[in-house]
Design an enzyme around this catalytic site. Structure first.
Site, short mmCIF file in Angstrom:
data_model
loop_
_atom_site.label_atom_id
_atom_site.label_comp_id
_atom_site.label_asym_id
_atom_site.label_seq_id
_atom_site.Cartn_x
_atom_site.Cartn_y
_atom_site.Cartn_z
N LYS A 22 0.85 -1.20 0.00
CA LYS A 22 0.00 0.00 0.00
C LYS A 22 0.89 1.25 0.00
O LYS A 22 0.66 2.18 -0.77
CB LYS A 22 -0.88 0.01 1.25
CG LYS A 22 -1.51 1.36 1.57
CD LYS A 22 -2.36 1.31 2.81
CE LYS A 22 -1.61 1.55 4.08
NZ LYS A 22 -1.28 2.93 4.40
N ASN A 23 1.92 1.25 0.84
CA ASN A 23 2.72 2.47 1.02
C ASN A 23 3.72 2.69 -0.11
O ASN A 23 4.38 3.71 -0.15
CB ASN A 23 3.41 2.45 2.38
CG ASN A 23 2.40 2.61 3.50
OD1 ASN A 23 1.23 2.91 3.24
ND2 ASN A 23 2.83 2.36 4.72
N CYS A 116 -4.59 12.13 12.72
CA CYS A 116 -5.31 10.85 12.74
C CYS A 116 -5.07 10.29 14.14
O CYS A 116 -4.40 10.89 14.97
CB CYS A 116 -4.80 9.92 11.65
SG CYS A 116 -3.19 9.27 12.02
N ARG A 121 0.40 14.36 13.04
CA ARG A 121 0.83 14.12 11.65
C ARG A 121 1.01 15.45 10.88
O ARG A 121 0.37 15.70 9.87
CB ARG A 121 -0.16 13.23 10.90
CG ARG A 121 -0.57 11.96 11.60
CD ARG A 121 0.51 10.91 11.67
NE ARG A 121 0.96 10.40 10.40
CZ ARG A 121 0.41 9.37 9.76
NH1 ARG A 121 -0.67 8.80 10.26
NH2 ARG A 121 0.89 8.94 8.61
N ASP A 306 5.13 0.38 11.85
CA ASP A 306 3.89 -0.23 11.35
C ASP A 306 3.75 -1.69 11.77
O ASP A 306 2.72 -2.30 11.52
CB ASP A 306 3.82 -0.14 9.82
CG ASP A 306 3.64 1.29 9.38
OD1 ASP A 306 3.79 1.57 8.18
OD2 ASP A 306 3.37 2.15 10.25
N ARG A 398 -8.57 -0.40 5.22
CA ARG A 398 -7.71 0.60 4.56
C ARG A 398 -6.37 0.00 4.17
O ARG A 398 -5.71 0.47 3.27
CB ARG A 398 -7.47 1.78 5.51
CG ARG A 398 -8.67 2.64 5.74
CD ARG A 398 -8.27 3.90 6.46
NE ARG A 398 -7.09 4.47 5.81
CZ ARG A 398 -6.27 5.34 6.42
NH1 ARG A 398 -6.50 5.70 7.65
NH2 ARG A 398 -5.24 5.84 5.80
C1 EPZ Z 1 4.54 6.87 6.25
O1 EPZ Z 1 3.82 7.90 6.90
C2 EPZ Z 1 3.59 5.68 6.18
N1 EPZ Z 1 2.41 6.04 5.38
C3 EPZ Z 1 3.16 5.28 7.59
O2 EPZ Z 1 2.34 4.13 7.49
C4 EPZ Z 1 4.40 4.91 8.38
O3 EPZ Z 1 4.03 4.59 9.71
C5 EPZ Z 1 5.37 6.10 8.39
O4 EPZ Z 1 5.68 6.48 7.02
C6 EPZ Z 1 6.68 5.79 9.10
O5 EPZ Z 1 7.29 4.69 8.50
C7 EPZ Z 1 2.51 5.98 4.03
O6 EPZ Z 1 3.54 5.67 3.48
C8 EPZ Z 1 1.27 6.31 3.27
P1 EPZ Z 1 6.81 10.19 8.28
P2 EPZ Z 1 4.43 9.40 6.92
O7 EPZ Z 1 6.71 11.41 7.45
O8 EPZ Z 1 5.03 9.71 5.61
C9 EPZ Z 1 6.42 13.38 11.73
C10 EPZ Z 1 0.44 2.84 7.80
O9 EPZ Z 1 0.08 2.25 8.82
N2 EPZ Z 1 6.37 14.35 10.62
O10 EPZ Z 1 8.06 9.36 8.20
O11 EPZ Z 1 3.40 10.32 7.47
C11 EPZ Z 1 5.19 12.51 11.80
O12 EPZ Z 1 4.17 13.14 12.55
C12 EPZ Z 1 0.97 4.25 7.89
O13 EPZ Z 1 0.46 2.36 6.64
C13 EPZ Z 1 6.50 15.71 10.92
O14 EPZ Z 1 6.65 16.10 12.06
O15 EPZ Z 1 5.59 9.22 8.00
C14 EPZ Z 1 5.70 11.28 12.50
O16 EPZ Z 1 5.74 11.52 13.89
C15 EPZ Z 1 0.79 4.81 9.28
N3 EPZ Z 1 6.44 16.61 9.90
C16 EPZ Z 1 7.14 11.15 11.97
O17 EPZ Z 1 7.48 12.45 11.48
C17 EPZ Z 1 6.26 16.23 8.59
O18 EPZ Z 1 6.24 17.09 7.70
C18 EPZ Z 1 7.31 10.16 10.85
O19 EPZ Z 1 6.48 10.59 9.80
C19 EPZ Z 1 6.14 14.84 8.31
C20 EPZ Z 1 6.20 13.93 9.34
#
Ligand code: EPZ
Length: 417
Positions: A22-23, A116, A121, A306, A398
């Site tokens: 999915k990701n 969420c 996020r 995850d 999802r």
């Molecule tokens: C991706 O989310 C995945 N989603 C998530 O999977 C996964 O848990 C996550 O990466 C970490 O591996 C998809 O790929 C669609 P991040 P993403 O940006 O891109 C903070 C699932 O279950 N952050 O690496 O949102 C954020 O809040 C989902 O399939 C900021 O602060 O992850 C988090 O605490 C859940 N500012 C951390 O960084 C930003 O601009 C990691 O987020 C972006 C993120």
């Protein structure tokens, strides 16, 4: 309101094929916006989130269709560049259209995704990356309004931490920007590698793939592509735990074991009997006497956040004291309260959950809160005595394609009512 009824399962036996990631699919589908030709993506799982991304593209006037795990997208003309709240609130990853829309249309109006269950996020790093590529961005009535009058221009972008989404948006924004972009401290998840490989097959010039330093030499335009995405390592990891938790024997096919290197190493250290081949693994839960362990979630190649909830369901019945430290999201322990309703003995102290293994769990009514927490309750239900009723299973749909069908084909007794 649909719910799943999970009966205590005998040991699972059989073979399960892992669906596409999915990701990986979500950013790769968004990359079609960068090309004026038809893109064909294969091995795509049929999930709510994929349907939402396709609806988003349709709202831009981009034709697409999806059948038998193959998606055809033709973005020869992109008439709109506004991603409405209605769609974006359903799926945070909608923010991944920001980079390609800016690159292709020089404008983008994308609803702020909102938080969420697992955390606020924020998308500050996505906006930081787009500004570095020359976009003017402001927030208006809950929407990101972005403009790049003269097109995006390559730049040096140092990410303060390895954000997966921000890395993907910058890749999508810089592929057809003028000049070269260098991303330092880029995320290295296999899904990022998959996106880079797909973009290069479309004519991008990305190097450093698989490392935390990605160099993107902007090209004028990208061609169409036929691309098959990688298997879902998180679904595969979930199936491994299903075999261990029911003490069954599962062969899990269409997986790249190296994408699960650390989780498999930890499970083997715990005493799990897992044998690895090129693109399948066999888990023998019957032979596995598991010991407690401490895990910490980190960006790839660290332990994947995850898989944290799924691991916790397993640790709940492993003798001794284990701990799980969640360092990626600030609120990803909602499944703990639900597991304790099933008889687990887990205490949360800030970002760490302390698990005291119990002999057995007992079925009860529980509630799913987010995608991975919902599947951790299915796993717990497989070994809880009696029946476990899981509510709000739209979270499950999802991210997991027919998970109950796949598990039932190996002996589980899961009903959707
Ligand atoms: C991706 O989310 C995945 N989603 C998530 O999977 C996964 O848990 C996550 O990466 C970490 O591996 C998809 O790929 C669609 P991040 P993403 O940006 O891109 C903070 C699932 O279950 N952050 O690496 O949102 C954020 O809040 C989902 O399939 C900021 O602060 O992850 C988090 O605490 C859940 N500012 C951390 O960084 C930003 O601009 C990691 O987020 C972006 C993120």
């Amino acid at each position: 309101m649909k719910k799943l009824v999970v009966k205590k399962s005998s040991p699972l036996y059989g073979t399960i094929t892992t669906s596409g990631s999915k990701n990986s699919a979500l950013p790769i589908i968004a990359s079609a916006l960068l090309s004026g030709e038809e893109c064909v993506f294969k091995n795509i799982p049929n999930l709510e989130d994929i349907q939402t991304m396709l609806k988003l593209l349709k709202s831009f006037g981009v034709k697409n269709n999806f059948k038998n795990s193959e998606i055809k997208v033709n973005a020869s003309n992109v008439n709109y560049y506004r991603a409405d709240y209605e769609l974006v609130r359903k799926m945070r990853a909608s923010i991944l259209v920001l980079g390609p829309l800016l690159a292709r249309k020089r404008r983008a109006v994308v609803s702020l995704p909102g938080g969420c269950a697992i955390g606020t996020r924020p998308i500050d790093l996505h906006l930081f990356g787009m500004r570095k590529l020359g976009a003017d961005i402001y927030i208006n009535n809950g929407y990101v309004v972005a403009e790049a009058k003269h097109g995006l221009v390559g730049n040096l972008i140092k990410l303060p931490f390895k954000s997966v989404g921000a890395t993907e948006n910058i890749l999508l924004g810089s592929a057809i920007a003028k000049g070269t972009t260098l991303i330092k401290n880029a995320a290295k998840e296999p899904e990022i590698e998959d996106l880079c490989n797909c973009l290069n097959k479309m004519g991008s010039k990305i190097s450093g793939i698989g490392t935390s330093e990605l160099k993107i030499e902007g090209v004028k335009n990208l061609s169409g592509v036929q691309y098959s995405i990688i298997p879902d390592r998180i679904v595969a990891g979930t199936l491994i735990i299903a075999a261990l938790i029911t003490r069954g024997i599962l062969k899990i096919t269409k997986i790249y074991p190296n994408h699960l290197d650390l989780p498999i190493r930890i499970l083997k250290k715990m005493g799990a009997d897992i044998s690895i081949a090129k693109n399948h693994i066999v888990v023998n839960g019957k032979n596995s006497q598991l010991k407690s362990v401490d895990i910490v979630t980190e960006p790839y190649p660290g332990f994947p956040t995850d898989l944290q909830a799924q691991f916790m369901s397993l640790l709940a019945i492993v003798k001794g004291n284990s701990s799980v430290q969640e360092k990626i999201f600030e609120n990803r322990f909602m499944h703990v309260g639900e597991l304790n309703r099933l008889g687990a003995n887990i205490k949360v102290n800030k970002d760490r959950a302390l698990i005291n293994g119990v002999d057995k769990l007992k079925g009860a009514e529980v509630m799913a809160s987010d995608l991975r927490a919902s599947v951790s309750l299915v796993l717990a239900g497989l070994m809880a005595q009696g029946e476990t009723h899981i509510n709000r299973i739209y979270h499950l749909d999802r991210g997991y394609e027919n998970i109950e069908k796949k598990l039932n084909s190996c002996g589980a007794k899961i009903k959707r009512i």
